[in-house]
Design an enzyme around this catalytic site. Structure first.
Site, PDB file in Angstrom:
ATOM      1  N   LEU A  85       0.815  -1.228   0.000  1.00  0.00           N
ATOM      2  CA  LEU A  85       0.000   0.000   0.000  1.00  0.00           C
ATOM      3  C   LEU A  85       0.840   1.266   0.000  1.00  0.00           C
ATOM      4  CD1 LEU A  85      -1.636  -1.964   2.528  1.00  0.00           C
ATOM      5  CD2 LEU A  85      -3.333  -0.462   1.523  1.00  0.00           C
ATOM      6  N   SER A  89       0.011   9.546  -2.244  1.00  0.00           N
ATOM      7  CA  SER A  89      -1.375   9.260  -2.624  1.00  0.00           C
ATOM      8  C   SER A  89      -2.248  10.477  -2.940  1.00  0.00           C
ATOM      9  CB  SER A  89      -2.029   8.466  -1.491  1.00  0.00           C
ATOM     10  OG  SER A  89      -2.166   9.288  -0.339  1.00  0.00           O
ATOM     11  N   THR A 104       8.545   6.851  -5.275  1.00  0.00           N
ATOM     12  CA  THR A 104       7.887   5.885  -4.369  1.00  0.00           C
ATOM     13  C   THR A 104       6.984   4.923  -5.137  1.00  0.00           C
ATOM     14  OG1 THR A 104       7.995   7.249  -2.394  1.00  0.00           O
ATOM     15  CG2 THR A 104       6.166   5.708  -2.516  1.00  0.00           C
ATOM     16  N   THR A 134      -5.600   2.025  -7.575  1.00  0.00           N
ATOM     17  CA  THR A 134      -6.707   2.982  -7.568  1.00  0.00           C
ATOM     18  C   THR A 134      -7.503   2.939  -8.876  1.00  0.00           C
ATOM     19  OG1 THR A 134      -7.120   5.364  -7.696  1.00  0.00           O
ATOM     20  CG2 THR A 134      -4.940   4.677  -8.275  1.00  0.00           C
ATOM     21  N   ASP A 135      -8.754   3.374  -8.811  1.00  0.00           N
ATOM     22  CA  ASP A 135      -9.552   3.475 -10.042  1.00  0.00           C
ATOM     23  C   ASP A 135      -9.083   4.634 -10.931  1.00  0.00           C
ATOM     24  OD1 ASP A 135     -10.448   5.601  -8.475  1.00  0.00           O
ATOM     25  OD2 ASP A 135     -12.582   5.150  -8.709  1.00  0.00           O
ATOM     26  N   GLU A 136      -8.222   5.517 -10.368  1.00  0.00           N
ATOM     27  CA  GLU A 136      -7.819   6.703 -11.153  1.00  0.00           C
ATOM     28  C   GLU A 136      -6.965   6.328 -12.362  1.00  0.00           C
ATOM     29  OE1 GLU A 136      -6.768  10.127  -8.788  1.00  0.00           O
ATOM     30  OE2 GLU A 136      -7.937   9.401  -7.093  1.00  0.00           O
ATOM     31  N   TYR A 159      -0.062  11.486 -10.161  1.00  0.00           N
ATOM     32  CA  TYR A 159      -0.399  10.398  -9.223  1.00  0.00           C
ATOM     33  C   TYR A 159      -0.922   9.192  -9.982  1.00  0.00           C
ATOM     34  CZ  TYR A 159      -3.291   7.614  -6.053  1.00  0.00           C
ATOM     35  OH  TYR A 159      -3.871   6.555  -5.377  1.00  0.00           O
ATOM     36  N   SER A 162       1.602   7.424 -12.192  1.00  0.00           N
ATOM     37  CA  SER A 162       2.614   6.631 -11.481  1.00  0.00           C
ATOM     38  C   SER A 162       1.992   5.323 -10.963  1.00  0.00           C
ATOM     39  CB  SER A 162       3.234   7.436 -10.327  1.00  0.00           C
ATOM     40  OG  SER A 162       2.277   7.714  -9.334  1.00  0.00           O
ATOM     41  N   LYS A 163       0.728   5.362 -10.543  1.00  0.00           N
ATOM     42  CA  LYS A 163       0.063   4.128 -10.100  1.00  0.00           C
ATOM     43  C   LYS A 163      -0.180   3.207 -11.302  1.00  0.00           C
ATOM     44  CE  LYS A 163      -1.338   3.155  -6.501  1.00  0.00           C
ATOM     45  NZ  LYS A 163      -0.696   2.450  -5.342  1.00  0.00           N
ATOM     46  N   TYR A 216     -13.504  22.820  -5.415  1.00  0.00           N
ATOM     47  CA  TYR A 216     -12.831  23.119  -6.687  1.00  0.00           C
ATOM     48  C   TYR A 216     -13.852  23.304  -7.814  1.00  0.00           C
ATOM     49  CZ  TYR A 216      -8.533  21.252  -4.468  1.00  0.00           C
ATOM     50  OH  TYR A 216      -7.467  21.003  -3.640  1.00  0.00           O
TER      51      TYR A 216
HETATM   52  P1  NAD Z   1      -1.657   7.488   2.688  1.00  0.00           P
HETATM   53  O1  NAD Z   1      -1.027   8.621   1.949  1.00  0.00           O
HETATM   54  O2  NAD Z   1      -2.614   7.763   3.795  1.00  0.00           O
HETATM   55  O3  NAD Z   1      -0.520   6.550   3.314  1.00  0.00           O
HETATM   56  C1  NAD Z   1       0.620   6.177   2.600  1.00  0.00           C
HETATM   57  C2  NAD Z   1       1.566   5.486   3.574  1.00  0.00           C
HETATM   58  O4  NAD Z   1       2.727   5.074   2.825  1.00  0.00           O
HETATM   59  C3  NAD Z   1       2.061   6.393   4.699  1.00  0.00           C
HETATM   60  O5  NAD Z   1       2.071   5.692   5.931  1.00  0.00           O
HETATM   61  C4  NAD Z   1       3.481   6.771   4.278  1.00  0.00           C
HETATM   62  O6  NAD Z   1       4.340   7.024   5.381  1.00  0.00           O
HETATM   63  C5  NAD Z   1       3.902   5.514   3.518  1.00  0.00           C
HETATM   64  N1  NAD Z   1       4.942   5.793   2.515  1.00  0.00           N
HETATM   65  C6  NAD Z   1       4.931   6.776   1.578  1.00  0.00           C
HETATM   66  N2  NAD Z   1       6.077   6.740   0.859  1.00  0.00           N
HETATM   67  C7  NAD Z   1       6.795   5.697   1.339  1.00  0.00           C
HETATM   68  C8  NAD Z   1       8.049   5.139   0.995  1.00  0.00           C
HETATM   69  N3  NAD Z   1       8.787   5.651   0.007  1.00  0.00           N
HETATM   70  N4  NAD Z   1       8.501   4.067   1.685  1.00  0.00           N
HETATM   71  C9  NAD Z   1       7.748   3.525   2.695  1.00  0.00           C
HETATM   72  N5  NAD Z   1       6.558   4.024   3.064  1.00  0.00           N
HETATM   73  C10 NAD Z   1       6.084   5.093   2.393  1.00  0.00           C
HETATM   74  O7  NAD Z   1      -2.315   6.583   1.558  1.00  0.00           O
HETATM   75  P2  NAD Z   1      -3.694   5.771   1.564  1.00  0.00           P
HETATM   76  O8  NAD Z   1      -4.787   6.693   1.217  1.00  0.00           O
HETATM   77  O9  NAD Z   1      -3.769   4.947   2.775  1.00  0.00           O
HETATM   78  O10 NAD Z   1      -3.466   4.822   0.297  1.00  0.00           O
HETATM   79  C11 NAD Z   1      -2.829   3.568   0.440  1.00  0.00           C
HETATM   80  C12 NAD Z   1      -2.774   2.891  -0.923  1.00  0.00           C
HETATM   81  O11 NAD Z   1      -4.086   2.715  -1.434  1.00  0.00           O
HETATM   82  C13 NAD Z   1      -2.002   3.692  -1.980  1.00  0.00           C
HETATM   83  O12 NAD Z   1      -1.259   2.771  -2.749  1.00  0.00           O
HETATM   84  C14 NAD Z   1      -3.100   4.331  -2.811  1.00  0.00           C
HETATM   85  O13 NAD Z   1      -2.659   4.536  -4.132  1.00  0.00           O
HETATM   86  C15 NAD Z   1      -4.199   3.296  -2.724  1.00  0.00           C
HETATM   87  N6  NAD Z   1      -5.566   3.814  -2.848  1.00  0.00           N
HETATM   88  C16 NAD Z   1      -5.992   4.865  -2.065  1.00  0.00           C
HETATM   89  C17 NAD Z   1      -7.304   5.301  -2.169  1.00  0.00           C
HETATM   90  C18 NAD Z   1      -7.837   6.411  -1.298  1.00  0.00           C
HETATM   91  O14 NAD Z   1      -8.967   6.852  -1.492  1.00  0.00           O
HETATM   92  N7  NAD Z   1      -7.094   6.907  -0.313  1.00  0.00           N
HETATM   93  C19 NAD Z   1      -8.181   4.706  -3.085  1.00  0.00           C
HETATM   94  C20 NAD Z   1      -7.707   3.649  -3.859  1.00  0.00           C
HETATM   95  C21 NAD Z   1      -6.411   3.208  -3.727  1.00  0.00           C
HETATM   96  P1  TYD Z   2      -9.589  14.031  -3.099  1.00  0.00           P
HETATM   97  O1  TYD Z   2     -10.121  13.694  -1.751  1.00  0.00           O
HETATM   98  O2  TYD Z   2      -8.306  14.783  -3.215  1.00  0.00           O
HETATM   99  O3  TYD Z   2      -9.517  12.653  -3.908  1.00  0.00           O
HETATM  100  P2  TYD Z   2      -9.207  12.396  -5.509  1.00  0.00           P
HETATM  101  O4  TYD Z   2      -8.752  13.621  -6.129  1.00  0.00           O
HETATM  102  O5  TYD Z   2      -8.127  11.368  -5.436  1.00  0.00           O
HETATM  103  O6  TYD Z   2     -10.495  11.873  -6.060  1.00  0.00           O
HETATM  104  O7  TYD Z   2     -10.681  14.868  -3.879  1.00  0.00           O
HETATM  105  C1  TYD Z   2     -12.004  14.369  -4.064  1.00  0.00           C
HETATM  106  C2  TYD Z   2     -12.752  15.343  -4.943  1.00  0.00           C
HETATM  107  O8  TYD Z   2     -12.905  16.577  -4.226  1.00  0.00           O
HETATM  108  C3  TYD Z   2     -11.997  15.709  -6.214  1.00  0.00           C
HETATM  109  O9  TYD Z   2     -12.943  15.880  -7.277  1.00  0.00           O
HETATM  110  C4  TYD Z   2     -11.340  17.034  -5.888  1.00  0.00           C
HETATM  111  C5  TYD Z   2     -12.308  17.684  -4.920  1.00  0.00           C
HETATM  112  N1  TYD Z   2     -11.702  18.553  -3.889  1.00  0.00           N
HETATM  113  C6  TYD Z   2     -12.223  19.821  -3.651  1.00  0.00           C
HETATM  114  O10 TYD Z   2     -13.200  20.252  -4.300  1.00  0.00           O
HETATM  115  N2  TYD Z   2     -11.648  20.601  -2.689  1.00  0.00           N
HETATM  116  C7  TYD Z   2     -10.597  20.177  -1.962  1.00  0.00           C
HETATM  117  O11 TYD Z   2     -10.091  20.959  -1.098  1.00  0.00           O
HETATM  118  C8  TYD Z   2     -10.059  18.874  -2.187  1.00  0.00           C
HETATM  119  C9  TYD Z   2      -8.889  18.348  -1.416  1.00  0.00           C
HETATM  120  C10 TYD Z   2     -10.660  18.089  -3.162  1.00  0.00           C
END
Ligand code: NAD
Ligand code: TYD
Length: 353
Positions: A85, A89, A104, A134-136, A159, A162-163, A216
């Site tokens: 994970l 992100s 990373t 991610t779905d992105e 982002y 890179s994913k 936004y």
């Molecule tokens: P996050 O940013 O909350 O956490 C990322 C973690 O990775 C942190 O603990 C950070 O310290 C660690 N990290 C970052 N760079 C590192 C490195 N170089 N070496 C070791 N550790 C490192 O992220 P998240 O939201 O928990 O997402 C986790 C995973 O799930 C990611 O791969 C993300 O792409 C994927 N994902 C996230 C979402 C979402 O909505 N947040 C949705 C789909 C997929």
């Molecule tokens: P975000 O939580 O950053 O997730 P992602 O961009 O990965 O989907 O943003 C969710 C949605 O909200 C996205 O369309 C961008 C918008 N957004 C705002 O309108 N204002 C904000 O301050 C942030 C962080 C996001």
């Protein structure tokens, strides 16, 4: 104690990683779970306080970009499985600093793949490299349609690209080296412990502090929101029952326009804070749109539902209410993560936007 499996979870101190770790440590006492995390701004060991003393849990502070360290951790702990994970992100940070995302998300993933390949060799029975994505990666939808596992990749931010790149490399290790990989691509998560740079916790935190709520553009972009505990249960399901070489899309069938979502948070917050109805909505401020802002994400999760029997457990109103309660009850967590670096990030990102 001899453990049945030694699992390396990367990024376990982050938002989703901490929920996945807690589930593994509590539900599978016969697994040793090693958390490798660099503790970037997004990593926070206080997310794991309740399990840090568990006999089947170990923390290793380290960066996945360090190939030598990754290799050492694999051999030291006799790693049989990886749930990967760790990542940079946040899309907005990828727009201002793409290079960290390449390091990373791509190089870090390659280091983990190389270590798994070197340590496992041909002994791949019961081994698994599970990449969380991610779905992105699928790009942006118009008003219609859903992302399936067959949707061609079309990433549009540093982002997501890179994913996407890491997803392709993971699959290439399956096809080229027979490495036993699995992947899943999930929609937007929300819940406890999410860093308040992402929309939902940022809005909650700003309402709490009576600060403007930055939306936004016109707030018309759509996201498909899934409760983080349901993502963790999907990851558990794919890890144990998913097929090697396969990809599973994970999502909540829960699409919301940003502005409607912000309204819902405002209304729930007014009630929970016993404020006059409309108080929070009055803080909404439309700000300059994100560069290259993807219009809509939405997941078709029928494969994981039909093949593995996974489904989200709660509806959005309930999940959002639990999430708001968590932030209101964990003030010190929120204060800690919003001091220091966050202040600088916030002012660069939002002041004069
Ligand atoms: P996050 O940013 O909350 O956490 C990322 C973690 O990775 C942190 O603990 C950070 O310290 C660690 N990290 C970052 N760079 C590192 C490195 N170089 N070496 C070791 N550790 C490192 O992220 P998240 O939201 O928990 O997402 C986790 C995973 O799930 C990611 O791969 C993300 O792409 C994927 N994902 C996230 C979402 C979402 O909505 N947040 C949705 C789909 C997929
Ligand atoms: P975000 O939580 O950053 O997730 P992602 O961009 O990965 O989907 O943003 C969710 C949605 O909200 C996205 O369309 C961008 C918008 N957004 C705002 O309108 N204002 C904000 O301050 C942030 C962080 C996001």
């Amino acid at each position: 104690m001899e453990f049945q499996k030694n699992i390396l979870v990367t990024g376990g101190a982050g938002f989703i990683g901490s929920h996945v770790l807690r589930r593994l440590v509590n539900n599978y006492p016969t697994y040793k779970v090693v958390n490798l995390d660099a503790l970037t701004y997004a990593g926070n060991l206080s997310n794991l306080r309740d399990i840090e003393a568990a006999p089947n849990y170990l923390f290793e502070k380290g960066n996945i970009c360090d190939a030598k360290l990754v290799m050492e951790i694999f051999s030291k702990h006799h790693i049989d499985a990886v749930i990967h994970l760790a990542a940079e992100s946040h899309v907005d940070r990828s727009i201002s600093n793409p290079t960290e995302f390449i390091m990373t998300n791509i190089i870090g993933t390659v280091n983990l793949l190389n270590a798994a390949k070197a340590c496992w060799g041909k002994e791949i029975e019961d081994k698994c490299f599970y990449h969380i994505s991610t779905d992105e990666v699928y790009g942006s939808l118009g008003q219609e349609g859903l992302f399936t596992e067959k949707t061609p990749y079309d990433p549009r931010s540093p982002y997501s690209s890179s994913k996407a790149s890491s997803d392709h490399i993971v699959r290439s290790y399956f096809h080229t080296y027979n490495l036993p990989v699995k992947l899943s691509n999930c929609s937007n998560n929300y819940g406890a412990n999410q860093f308040p740079e992402k929309l939902i916790p940022l809005i909650i935190n700003n309402i709490k502090n009576e600060k403007p709520l930055p939306v936004y553009g016109e707030g018309l972009n759509v996201r498909d929101w899934l409760w983080v505990e349901d993502h963790a249960s999907a990851i558990d399901t794919v890890f144990h029952n998913g097929k090697i070489g396969e990809t599973y899309n994970i999502g909540g069938l829960n699409e919301w326009k940003n502005i409607d979502l912000v309204h819902m948070i405002c209304d729930q917050m007014d009630e929970k804070l016993a404020q006059k109805k409309g108080m929070s909505r009055s803080l909404i401020t439309f700000v300059k749109d994100r560069a290259g802002h993807d219009l809509r994400y939405a997941i078709d999760a029928s494969k994981i539902e039909n093949d593995l029997g996974w489904k989200p457990s709660i509806n959005f109103e309930q999940g959002l209410s639990l999430t708001i309660d968590w932030y209101l009850n964990n003030e010190s967590w929120l204060n800690d993560v919003t001091s220091g670096e966050y202040k600088k990030y916030y002012s660069n990102q939002y002041v004069n936007r």
